[in-house]
Structure formats: structure tokens, C-alpha cells
Write a protein that holds these residues in place. Structure first.
Motif, PDB file in Angstrom:
ATOM      1  N   VAL A  17      29.593  20.415  28.172  1.00  0.00           N
ATOM      2  CA  VAL A  17      29.299  19.258  27.316  1.00  0.00           C
ATOM      3  C   VAL A  17      27.793  19.032  27.127  1.00  0.00           C
ATOM      4  CG1 VAL A  17      29.555  16.740  27.115  1.00  0.00           C
ATOM      5  CG2 VAL A  17      31.541  18.160  27.680  1.00  0.00           C
ATOM      6  N   PRO A  18      26.989  18.953  28.209  1.00  0.00           N
ATOM      7  CA  PRO A  18      25.551  18.781  28.017  1.00  0.00           C
ATOM      8  C   PRO A  18      24.828  20.097  27.720  1.00  0.00           C
ATOM      9  CG  PRO A  18      26.062  18.763  30.342  1.00  0.00           C
ATOM     10  CD  PRO A  18      27.376  18.873  29.635  1.00  0.00           C
ATOM     11  N   GLY A  19      25.546  21.215  27.666  1.00  0.00           N
ATOM     12  CA  GLY A  19      24.916  22.492  27.335  1.00  0.00           C
ATOM     13  C   GLY A  19      24.440  23.300  28.529  1.00  0.00           C
ATOM     14  N   LEU A  20      25.164  23.217  29.639  1.00  0.00           N
ATOM     15  CA  LEU A  20      24.831  24.064  30.816  1.00  0.00           C
ATOM     16  C   LEU A  20      25.511  25.417  30.605  1.00  0.00           C
ATOM     17  CD1 LEU A  20      25.342  21.245  33.443  1.00  0.00           C
ATOM     18  CD2 LEU A  20      23.151  22.313  32.870  1.00  0.00           C
ATOM     19  N   LEU A  21      24.956  26.204  29.677  1.00  0.00           N
ATOM     20  CA  LEU A  21      25.674  27.359  29.139  1.00  0.00           C
ATOM     21  C   LEU A  21      25.262  28.695  29.739  1.00  0.00           C
ATOM     22  CD1 LEU A  21      25.751  26.311  25.379  1.00  0.00           C
ATOM     23  CD2 LEU A  21      27.373  25.762  27.190  1.00  0.00           C
ATOM     24  N   GLU A  22      24.438  28.655  30.786  1.00  0.00           N
ATOM     25  CA  GLU A  22      24.045  29.891  31.454  1.00  0.00           C
ATOM     26  C   GLU A  22      25.287  30.555  32.065  1.00  0.00           C
ATOM     27  OE1 GLU A  22      20.823  30.976  34.902  1.00  0.00           O
ATOM     28  OE2 GLU A  22      20.599  29.080  33.868  1.00  0.00           O
ATOM     29  N   GLY A  23      25.376  31.867  31.950  1.00  0.00           N
ATOM     30  CA  GLY A  23      26.511  32.571  32.553  1.00  0.00           C
ATOM     31  C   GLY A  23      26.372  32.607  34.058  1.00  0.00           C
ATOM     32  N   THR A  24      27.412  32.161  34.780  1.00  0.00           N
ATOM     33  CA  THR A  24      27.303  32.047  36.230  1.00  0.00           C
ATOM     34  C   THR A  24      28.381  32.848  36.963  1.00  0.00           C
ATOM     35  OG1 THR A  24      28.413  29.914  35.928  1.00  0.00           O
ATOM     36  CG2 THR A  24      26.043  29.848  36.349  1.00  0.00           C
ATOM     37  N   THR A 137      23.872  20.657  23.098  1.00  0.00           N
ATOM     38  CA  THR A 137      25.144  20.166  23.647  1.00  0.00           C
ATOM     39  C   THR A 137      26.331  20.917  23.052  1.00  0.00           C
ATOM     40  OG1 THR A 137      25.384  18.546  21.881  1.00  0.00           O
ATOM     41  CG2 THR A 137      24.174  17.845  23.861  1.00  0.00           C
ATOM     42  N   LEU A 138      27.478  20.769  23.688  1.00  0.00           N
ATOM     43  CA  LEU A 138      28.720  21.396  23.212  1.00  0.00           C
ATOM     44  C   LEU A 138      29.037  20.936  21.792  1.00  0.00           C
ATOM     45  CD1 LEU A 138      31.293  23.104  23.827  1.00  0.00           C
ATOM     46  CD2 LEU A 138      32.326  21.027  24.730  1.00  0.00           C
ATOM     47  N   ALA A 139      28.916  19.624  21.543  1.00  0.00           N
ATOM     48  CA  ALA A 139      29.240  19.068  20.225  1.00  0.00           C
ATOM     49  C   ALA A 139      28.350  19.700  19.154  1.00  0.00           C
ATOM     50  CB  ALA A 139      29.074  17.559  20.239  1.00  0.00           C
ATOM     51  N   GLU A 140      27.045  19.809  19.474  1.00  0.00           N
ATOM     52  CA  GLU A 140      26.063  20.406  18.563  1.00  0.00           C
ATOM     53  C   GLU A 140      26.398  21.876  18.290  1.00  0.00           C
ATOM     54  OE1 GLU A 140      22.920  20.276  16.148  1.00  0.00           O
ATOM     55  OE2 GLU A 140      23.505  18.534  17.371  1.00  0.00           O
ATOM     56  N   THR A 141      26.648  22.625  19.369  1.00  0.00           N
ATOM     57  CA  THR A 141      26.935  24.057  19.250  1.00  0.00           C
ATOM     58  C   THR A 141      28.260  24.291  18.528  1.00  0.00           C
ATOM     59  OG1 THR A 141      25.825  24.264  21.387  1.00  0.00           O
ATOM     60  CG2 THR A 141      26.958  26.201  20.578  1.00  0.00           C
ATOM     61  N   ALA A 142      29.250  23.428  18.825  1.00  0.00           N
ATOM     62  CA  ALA A 142      30.578  23.604  18.229  1.00  0.00           C
ATOM     63  C   ALA A 142      30.560  23.382  16.717  1.00  0.00           C
ATOM     64  CB  ALA A 142      31.577  22.659  18.900  1.00  0.00           C
ATOM     65  N   GLU A 224      26.261  11.562  34.591  1.00  0.00           N
ATOM     66  CA  GLU A 224      26.677  10.189  34.315  1.00  0.00           C
ATOM     67  C   GLU A 224      26.522   9.806  32.842  1.00  0.00           C
ATOM     68  OE1 GLU A 224      25.354   6.553  36.468  1.00  0.00           O
ATOM     69  OE2 GLU A 224      25.901   7.747  38.222  1.00  0.00           O
ATOM     70  N   LYS A 225      25.517  10.413  32.187  1.00  0.00           N
ATOM     71  CA  LYS A 225      25.229  10.022  30.806  1.00  0.00           C
ATOM     72  C   LYS A 225      26.093  10.757  29.773  1.00  0.00           C
ATOM     73  CE  LYS A 225      21.091  10.950  32.021  1.00  0.00           C
ATOM     74  NZ  LYS A 225      19.766  11.528  31.917  1.00  0.00           N
ATOM     75  N   ASP A 226      26.797  11.793  30.216  1.00  0.00           N
ATOM     76  CA  ASP A 226      27.558  12.606  29.267  1.00  0.00           C
ATOM     77  C   ASP A 226      28.909  11.973  28.934  1.00  0.00           C
ATOM     78  OD1 ASP A 226      25.534  14.512  29.440  1.00  0.00           O
ATOM     79  OD2 ASP A 226      26.475  15.454  31.190  1.00  0.00           O
ATOM     80  N   ASP A 227      29.260  12.010  27.654  1.00  0.00           N
ATOM     81  CA  ASP A 227      30.581  11.542  27.244  1.00  0.00           C
ATOM     82  C   ASP A 227      31.538  12.737  27.294  1.00  0.00           C
ATOM     83  OD1 ASP A 227      32.839  10.446  26.167  1.00  0.00           O
ATOM     84  OD2 ASP A 227      32.087  10.400  24.111  1.00  0.00           O
ATOM     85  N   ILE A 228      31.990  13.025  28.538  1.00  0.00           N
ATOM     86  CA  ILE A 228      32.793  14.232  28.759  1.00  0.00           C
ATOM     87  C   ILE A 228      34.091  14.187  27.938  1.00  0.00           C
ATOM     88  CG2 ILE A 228      33.907  15.658  30.518  1.00  0.00           C
ATOM     89  CD1 ILE A 228      30.973  15.412  31.133  1.00  0.00           C
TER      90      ILE A 228
END
Lengths: 236, 236
Positions: A17-24, A137-142, A224-228
């Protein structure tokens, strides 16, 4: 914990959601957790589906390739397939299929997987355009997703169902990915009608939830700030 | 999945809310998942704490017994202990300790356990009165709890921290249980001041969430009507 009753999950929907998109996790590591699965690549690099141990990626141009063991993912599910027949269906819309299978499986309060093989009509899938750091963010990328449609196509749909309690960690409800028999069409499923097909299911009593604790960006993020929930509903 | 980085959880906090209090795992089974843990008995029969493989029950009269392998639980956590030193503290209230340890561990976004050994003052614990079927709700049952206090006592506090995303499945934040060194005082911790003690911690990268899929009452329950978050906040 039995091999066939465990659903493995790496990462959470919430971290996208906040864009933690690094491959782990690498595909090689993921394949040790199952021969069947779904996921997305680093930077939301396409939609992944693992069938019989083979990991296919549908990229934002609709191109399908088998990815290497080194391919990295921020979020994925996998399990070892041992499906049981559940129903033979004809002419069913996605929502109706979801409802019927939920009623038939009686498994609303646990995790399970569906496998649907057959002929699909008006199937609509999407794949996201890979983004580069700094990730948005996910919304932006989507919003930059590509949509693909086919009218009549034979293929396999892999779906994971998660109880609503786990919405945010996973997608509450069903999450479908598709791959055609000719391996030329697939992605994250938005809509379909099943013309004729067989549904099998596999029930899990365990969710093995793995978190990317070695990833600094994940560990230090303030969720806390993310609208999951809102973002998952809009994007999934 | 490493033995020492996995937190096992049987059941969910959410299933206690509507009163799904049937025991669905035995202590014998739970002890295979760890030598350290917490839980509650069937019908909310007391507060359990497992230390060095020994499962102690504090009942609603404050009496402490070691339970047998056949003892049943609807909800429990367990892990194999391998704690690392985190801090030496003096004269710290519960809330302050929680905040300090969260900052020090930098593990807000994953599951971890704290073990605190030392001298505690003004410690307040509770244990619930066992209820019989048909079970009432968690809020109803929790109203019949006993409260115990001690001013100066040496003992061990075992705590699990869960990220807020998993609130409902687990208790979001810290969940402390206590056992005195003389094994005469313990329970679910409501409040305390640590006079002097050592805090060690153990970080998990995996939550192994096991669900009671063979329990008809659990599988058929409609969780949509339950106020999970409100009830957990009021009772935990």
C-alpha cells in the motif's frame, strides 16, 4: 503442520500500500514453499502464477515469460498442490462462482485455494507497469495498469481465499490469477465467466506468514497513516 | 522457517469474542510447538504460562497448578526460547516499559517476545472464571474475572508483541502473562511497575497461524456480527 495443509505467505498486502515494493524473497526460495502460487515482482513487476512448479510472469505488455530463481518478489503466496474435486460448473459469472464455492466448501473461516480449469469467456486481467525506486503507493502504481481481455480461452485459474479477519495481511476473500493453456494470456483476474469447467479446492489449517524482517524500509515504516483497507479494495 | 524465529499461534483472539471457547488443542500438542508460551483453557479456564517447557495454570481463585498434556485450550501462543539481552531497567511502569522496548527492539512491524525477570511492584493480574457450554461472549465472561495484586514480588513476565495489522487474529501490541519465582502468584497482566530487572527479547520472522478447522462451531460461525476490536480492547 502438514505440507499439504499449509499456505505460505511472504510479505503482506499492507506493505504494498505505501509502496514497500523492494523484492524480499527470490523465486528460488518461494518454490521451496510450494509448487503452486501467485505473487508480484519487485516494483510490482507484473503478475506471477506458479503452476506445477513453473513460475510464469505476465508483464504490463501482456508478455509471458518463465522467470528465473533469482527473480525477486515483495509479496507472494505458495503451497504444495493436493486439490480435491469440488464442482463441475457451466456458465457462471465470477461473483456467482465465488459465492457458490464458499457455500460448498464451508470454509469461510479458514484459508483455502481453488483451482478452476476449463473454458473462460469475457475474461479480463490486469498487470501493473513495473516502477522504480523511489516507489510510489499501490493506488498510484495501480493506476498505470494494463488491462487484457479474451472472449473464449482455455486455461487455469488459481485462487486463494482468506478470512475477512486477515484482510490487510492478505486479500480478504478471493484473489484470482489466471494462465491460459497456450501460455499466451494471463494475469491478475478482474472479471470472467466460466463457460464450462471443473473446480477443485484445497483447505489449509495453517497460514505460515513470513515477514521481511531484514528489510530496513519495511521494519522502519509507520503503517499507522496508511489506508490499508481502502487501498486494497480500490486496487485488488 | 527456523525453529527459533517462528511464533506458533493456535486459534485467534477473534474466536474468543463470540464465545467459541471449546478447547481445540491439547497442551501436549502445544508443547511440541514451543517450550515457552501463554494461553487460556477451555471455557476461559484460567491463564496459562509456559516456562522452560512447564505449563502453569492460574485459575480464578489464584491457585497455580501444572496442567497435564490432556489439558485443552481454545487459544495459545508458543515458541522455542532463544532470547537475547535487550536492557536492564529500574523503576519503570508497564506503559513506559512497552514503549521503551518497542523503540529499542525496532521491531514494531513484526512479531517478537519479551522476557522480563526481576522484582515487580504493584503488579495486578487477572484470571477468568471457567464457563461451561453454552458459552457466553468474551465480554460477558471477562466481567466475572478475579483480580490479584502483589506489592513486591520476584518473577518472570512473558510477553508477545504483534503488529497492529494482526489485531483481531492476535492482540495488537503487547500481551503479558506473569509467574512468580515461588510459583504462587501469576496470571494475565493488567498493570505493574518493574522495580529492577532484565529484559531480553526474541524476534520472529514467521507467524505460524493454526486454525481449528475440525471444530464445527468455529467453521460455521458468522464473524461479521462480532465487534472484534471493541471487545478485545475492553477485555485484554
Amino acid at each position: 503442520m502438514s505440507k499439504y495443509t499449509t499456505l505460505y505467505q511472504h510479505g503482506t498486502l499492507a506493505l504494498l500500500v505505501p509502496g514497500l515494493l523492494e523484492g524480499t524473497i527470490t523465486m528460488g526460495q518461494l518454490l521451496k514453499r510450494g509448487d503452486t502460487g501467485i505473487g508480484t515482482g519487485e516494483g510490482l513487476d507484473g503478475e506471477l502464477i506458479i503452476l506445477d512448479g513453473k513460475p510464469y510472469q505476465v508483464n504490463s505488455k501482456g508478455k509471458i515469460t518463465v522467470v528465473s530463481d533469482k527473480f525477486k518478489l515483495p509479496f507472494a503466496n505458495a503451497h504444495f498442490a493436493r486439490y480435491s474435486p469440488l464442482a463441475e460448473l457451466e456458465n457462471v459469472e465470477q461473483d456467482d462462482l465465488n459465492k457458490q464455492m464458499l457455500a460448498l466448501s464451508r470454509a469461510e473461516n479458514t484459508f483455502f485455494s481453488l483451482k478452476v480449469t476449463g473454458t473462460f469467456a469475457d475474461i479480463k486481467t490486469r498487470a501493473v507497469v513495473k516502477s522504480e525506486p523511489p516507489y510510489s503507493t499501490l493506488a498510484e502504481t495501480a493506476r498505470k495498469q494494463s488491462i487484457f481481455t479474451r472472449d473464449q480461452i482455455d486455461g487455469t485459474l488459481i485462487s486463494y481465499y482468506s478470512p475477512q479477519l486477515f484482510n490487510g495481511a492478505a486479500v480478504g476473500g478471493f484473489h484470482h490469477h489466471f494462465m491460459s493453456d497456450d501460455r499466451k494470456f494471463g494475469g491478475h483476474v478482474l472479471d470472467f465467466r466460466l463457460v464450462k469447467g471443473e473446480v477443485s479446492y484445497q483447505l489449509f489449517d495453517t497460514l505460515e506468514q513470513h515477514l521481511p524482517v531484514d528489510n530496513k524500509a519495511y521494519m522502519e515504516h509507520d503503517f499507522e497513516k496508511d489506508d490499508i483497507e481502502g487501498s486494497i479494495q480500490a486496487s485488488e
